[in-house]
Structures are given as C-alpha cells and as structure tokens.
Design an enzyme around this catalytic site. Sequence first.
Site, PDB file in Angstrom:
ATOM      1  N   LEU A 280       5.216  -7.177   5.242  1.00 33.03           N
ATOM      2  CA  LEU A 280       5.235  -6.689   3.861  1.00 33.03           C
ATOM      3  C   LEU A 280       4.699  -7.794   2.960  1.00 33.03           C
ATOM      4  CD1 LEU A 280       8.910  -5.283   3.818  1.00 33.03           C
ATOM      5  CD2 LEU A 280       6.812  -4.059   4.445  1.00 33.03           C
ATOM      6  N   CYS A 281       3.725  -7.476   2.122  1.00 32.68           N
ATOM      7  CA  CYS A 281       3.180  -8.485   1.208  1.00 32.68           C
ATOM      8  C   CYS A 281       4.241  -8.913   0.208  1.00 32.68           C
ATOM      9  CB  CYS A 281       1.988  -7.922   0.450  1.00 32.68           C
ATOM     10  SG  CYS A 281       1.504  -8.956  -0.952  1.00 32.68           S
ATOM     11  N   VAL A 282       4.445 -10.209   0.075  1.00 32.74           N
ATOM     12  CA  VAL A 282       5.524 -10.718  -0.781  1.00 32.74           C
ATOM     13  C   VAL A 282       5.319 -10.375  -2.253  1.00 32.74           C
ATOM     14  CG1 VAL A 282       4.483 -13.027  -0.942  1.00 32.74           C
ATOM     15  CG2 VAL A 282       6.929 -12.728  -1.399  1.00 32.74           C
TER      16      VAL A 282
ATOM     17  N   ALA B 105       5.910  -6.751  -2.741  1.00 33.52           N
ATOM     18  CA  ALA B 105       7.323  -6.459  -2.514  1.00 33.52           C
ATOM     19  C   ALA B 105       8.179  -6.866  -3.722  1.00 33.52           C
ATOM     20  CB  ALA B 105       7.821  -7.163  -1.256  1.00 33.52           C
TER      21      ALA B 105
ATOM     22  N   PHE C  54       1.471  -4.155   5.120  1.00 37.40           N
ATOM     23  CA  PHE C  54       1.864  -3.184   4.094  1.00 37.40           C
ATOM     24  C   PHE C  54       1.603  -3.776   2.716  1.00 37.40           C
ATOM     25  CE2 PHE C  54       4.025  -0.118   6.848  1.00 37.40           C
ATOM     26  CZ  PHE C  54       4.268  -0.878   7.986  1.00 37.40           C
TER      27      PHE C  54
END
Lengths: 130, 130, 137, 137, 101, 101
Positions: B77-79, B82, B39
């Site tokens: 989820l891409c940090v 995010a 994501f």
Amino acid sequence: MKFAIQINEGPYTHQATDSAYHFAKAAIDNGHEVMRIFFYHDGVNNGTRLTTPPQDDRHIVNRWAELAKEHDLDLVLCVAAAQRRGIADADESKRNGKDADNIQEGFRISGLGQLIEAGIQADRLVVFGD
Amino acid sequence: MKFAIQINEGPYTHQATDSAYHFAKAAIDNGHEVMRIFFYHDGVNNGTRLTTPPQDDRHIVNRWAELAKEHDLDLVLCVAAAQRRGIADADESKRNGKDADNIQEGFRISGLGQLIEAGIQADRLVVFGD
Amino acid sequence: MSEGTVKQFLYVNRKAPHGTIYALESLEVVLIGAAFEQDVRLAFMDDGVFQILKGQDTNGIGTKNFAPTYNALGDYDINKIYVEKESLDERGLTEDDLMALTYEDEDDDWAEKSSISIVSRTEMADLIDSSDVMFNF
Amino acid sequence: MSEGTVKQFLYVNRKAPHGTIYALESLEVVLIGAAFEQDVRLAFMDDGVFQILKGQDTNGIGTKNFAPTYNALGDYDINKIYVEKESLDERGLTEDDLMALTYEDEDDDWAEKSSISIVSRTEMADLIDSSDVMFNF
Amino acid sequence: MAILHTVNKSPFDKNSLERAIGTAKEGSSVLLLEDGVYGAISGASSSAMVEDAMKTVKVYALGADVDARGIKGRVIDGIELVDYAAFVKLAAEHSQVQSWL
Amino acid sequence: MAILHTVNKSPFDKNSLERAIGTAKEGSSVLLLEDGVYGAISGASSSAMVEDAMKTVKVYALGADVDARGIKGRVIDGIELVDYAAFVKLAAEHSQVQSWL
C-alpha cells in the site's frame, strides 16, 4: 430553505466532497438550513479519523467534523456502504467481530432510510459525486 | 515471466480490483511470477481489515490476504495514498498520533519507490483502474 | 418525517452495472425507499439501460449478480419504470432485450402487467421536470 | 533492483487536474521516480493537457495547487515532455497557453531550453510503442 | 513485438476506446474488459469504429465480462472472447500493456 | 419553476454536458462545476454545442473552479461566473437540482 446533501465519493480522490463542503457552508452562511449530509458509496470514507493528509493540504475529515460541531449538522454514513468499505463505529466494530473502529467523532452510522427521509423532508436534495 | 500489478481503485466500488485479482491468480496458475501488487490512489482501501461485506458477496480484502499467504505475494500500500485515505498500520498510527490502525495482515505500507522498482524489475506492469 | 407527505421520487440510472457499484447500491436505495410510500419512478438512460438487460451472469467475474433483484420491484409496488428509446437505439437494443419487469395490478384482478414504458428523450425531460426529488448515483 | 538497468519510462497523463486526484498523485510518482535514473518521458494528451495550463489558482476551491510543481521537473532532469497537438486543438489551446517548462542543458553551457515537444497523435503512438513501461493513473 | 491496449470503459460513456483504437498501431491488439466489453456490441453506434479498427488491429474481449453483462449473443463477429489465463498470455506475448484508464 | 442541471465532468471526456443540455428544457439552467467548467471554454470542439444551448438555457460556471483550472480568460461570452453562495441561491430558486454525475 431546507437543504439535504448527498456525497457519493471519498475525500481527496474526487473534488465532490470539497464542492459539497463549500456548498454546505455557503448555504448555512446565507441563512439556509442543512438538515442532513448523507455519505453514500465511497462517500463514507469521509468519516474515518485515521486520515493524515500532508501538512500543507486541507484536512477534509476534520473540516466536516468542525462544521458539524459549529452548526449542529447531521453527518450520516450509510451503514451498508460503510461495511463494504471498512468504516465502523464502536457498535459496528463489536457487532462484526472487529478489533478496532475508525469513525470520526461528529459522524454517525445509520441506514439508507435516512437518505429517503432527507429526500422527503428537505426542499432540495443536492448530490455531489463522480 | 515476471509481472507487476498496479491497482488504482478501492474494493467493491470499481471492478478494477476484481479484474486484478483474477489476472494475478491466472498468472500464478500459469507459472508466471507476480513480483509485487502495488495499491495506489483509492487502491489502498483494499488493505483495511475493517470491511464486512454482505454474507452472499465476495470478501475482497480477505481474498487478497489469502492469495498473498498462499503464494507469498508482496502486497504494498502506498504510504502517501494511505495517509490521505486513513489506512494505517501500527507504526503509521503511532507516528501520526492515532489511537487505532486498520491494516489487514498480509499487506505492508511502503513508499512510491516500490512502484518504480516494480516498473524496472518486472517484465510487464499491468494497471487496473478507473 | 412529515406525515402524509407524498413526493414524486425519480431514481435516475445512467451508469452501467458491474464495472462500478453505483447501480447495485442505487437499487438498494430503491428497495429501502419502497417502504416510505412515496410516488416512485425509475428512469433508465444512457448506459443505465444495460442494468436491466436480459441474461446477465456474473459467475465468471465473481461478483454479486443483482440483476434478478430488479424482478422483485413489482412486489414492492414499484411499477413505473421508464427507459429512454434513444439510449436503447444508440446501443442497438430494443425493449425485447430488456428483462420483463412486471407487476400485478390490484385494480384489475391482479393481472400481470409490464412495468416498463419506453419513452423519448423529450418525455424523459418532462419526467425530470415533473419530479420533486431526483436521486443520482 | 538490477544494477544498471535503464528502461524507457513513459508516464501517460490523460486526466484533468483538480476534479480528481490522479494528476497530483501521478506527479508524486514522477518526482520519486526521478531518483531511479531511468529514461523518463511524460506524455500529456486528452484532458491531461489541462494539467500544464498556465494560470491555475486553486485558492477558491481550497485544494492544494500542485501546478507550480511541474516547473521543478527540469531540476529533476525530467525534460522530455510530449504534448499531443490534436488534444490541444480540440480544446482550443496552443503551446503558448502551456506553462513554460524548461531545463538547463548541461551539454550546452547550462542554456535554458524548453522541455516541451508538441507531437502528433501518430508520434504519440510511436512514443508508446517505443517505451518499456507505461505508467497510467 | 506490439502493444496490448486494454480498455475498461463503455464507449458510450467515455472516449477511452476511441482513443485506444486511434493510437493502436497496425499489428497491435486491443483487449476489452469490465465495462469496456460494451464496445464489442454489434449494431450499436460504436460498432462501425470497432469493425473498422479490426482491419488492422486484433480485438479481444474478456468472456467473463461479456457474460456478466448479458451481451454474449451480440458480440461483433471476429472479436475473440478470452478468459483470464488468455489475458495473461496476451500480456506476456505483447511487448507491453497500455491501460487506457 | 425550472430545473437546475449541474455538470461536473469535462465534455471532452464524458457525455454528461451533452446529456444535460439535451435534457434541459427552455427556461431551465445549467451550472458547470469541478471539471465541468472545461465546458465553458470558447474555441473548443464543445463550444458550439454550449453556445447553441445558451439560446434557450441559461449557463453558469462556478468561478472558483474556473480559476483553479486557469481558464478565466477563455470563458464563452454570456456564461455567468458564480460563487458558492450564488450556487446555493440558484439551487433555491430553481424547482429542483439534477446532478448529471
């Protein structure tokens, strides 16, 4: 003159929220009233206190909160849009059985009637979106 | 065949995440492997547990979590994305001095290297976005 | 709200349904707004005309089918719906392809009448010019 | 990661910078991806060509100016940058209007060379066809 | 093997379909999904471009998206309607997937 | 009073500018902002449409957005660059604002 502003997109992803900020600030600086800023669609994502942008970038959420504090602005997140996207204050969180909330201080959650009311009361409704 | 899926948009706002879900489900149902769902951009908003969609609508976040549980999927989820958008797990929340987190169980936060790795390891990378 | 203020509201619908949520969430505003007793008009142009196309069935994509909700607009006293002819033409559509949105005219013995007017691009420009507030989503 | 696998990566850049974050976040992927030692190519077409236009200055809009970061690509051994001629033409641009993205060629005594190739739409289609993975944002 | 090009935008709103068709080489395929299925409509300003492309490229449209938009009866002859399982099969059978976002 | 039409999309990507210009009546104004300022470029495929519109409609572009995109030297003669304060002034001086999102 009395302005209302509608923001349809979330922070960072679209420039809409930046443009709206600069517009709101310029309106205030030039003696106009900004009677409400209504966040709709992904715009509600402007109101989460959990964002941590890179150090060298603007902090969009805090920038709204500071502008609101300084000029007593009414920052309204649409409740229906907020529910779909996971933005909640303490009341919403409790009502929906959640274990946390994420709203930023300075924003409030309310209904779509607030947008209609803004359309009626303001001299100009200016929309920023995608 | 080994598929990787990239999702660029948030739930409800764009159909991208619905299409990706149906694609992932069909791939699994037809004997393929979905090695990772990454994501990115507003896609990280798929991973918040604070959403409360209308009763008569699909619950996109829970649907992902259930599919992941059933088939042991890797929902990443891409940090960086995010952080910009206010999606945090307990570690991220603590590290960034926040008082709450909002990640849905079944998702994990990790780096962009996970997308690159998926591009290398998967036979096909299929992207859903705006 | 200032008592008695009645403004010409125009909801501008230019986006296709289903691919994004703008059409659905715009319709939610229209329904809530109906309670405020303003002079409400809806404009459908560009891909917005697809919002009121007949026969939409979202079962296969698993999303909420909000198309039937447009049928309720008449009951909310929202009966001024303007659809741009050029937008229909470009998409190979005619008025017959649109949902039959109607209302009951209380001044005419509750006769059922069409809420839809097909207008030219020039008339659409006039409509925008004559509105007090434009809602865009 | 399978040891030794080298794939032809193609990053497809079709969106304008600044108005949305896709260009910036795409560039972040490219930089991270450089560590994975794949055969990396960047394609700029449609409004994507605006990403590498000279003279971008975001002070006035208050956003992060990431344009200078493209200059660093050469240092990351990313030096195969393809820009579509038809997209430039449509926008009234030429190669001279683009940032001078360069790299130092280790096989040629570290001579500084241009990373940019201007290609036709047909060549762009060939590039897509010959890639193992396409990244789209 | 050839590329599967996917298009999820209306051709009346954005240039994605035109772009995909202009790039799709002979023998490759184009799959219309989400709002992209509006590109499957016959008798519209976009139809000639699509019909012309169909001489060299196979065009598919996702049936669920076609149904959602109420355009099943308007789809250009020769465009094949597929379900999600067939979408997966197409992705597997082509060399790669290029999403024209 | 006339309408202020705002356009925030690139004319090469979406039809918003064409649409705004096609609807803007004589005496009204068009303000380009965000990616909409690409519509202010001279010598592009969109330029003739804009120059033609300028015969009946006043066209403005937000200077900060023009600078961000590095196109200051390319702006069509006669398009007036404005700052956010002037944007507010335009919004106040026109009867309403129509945002072609």
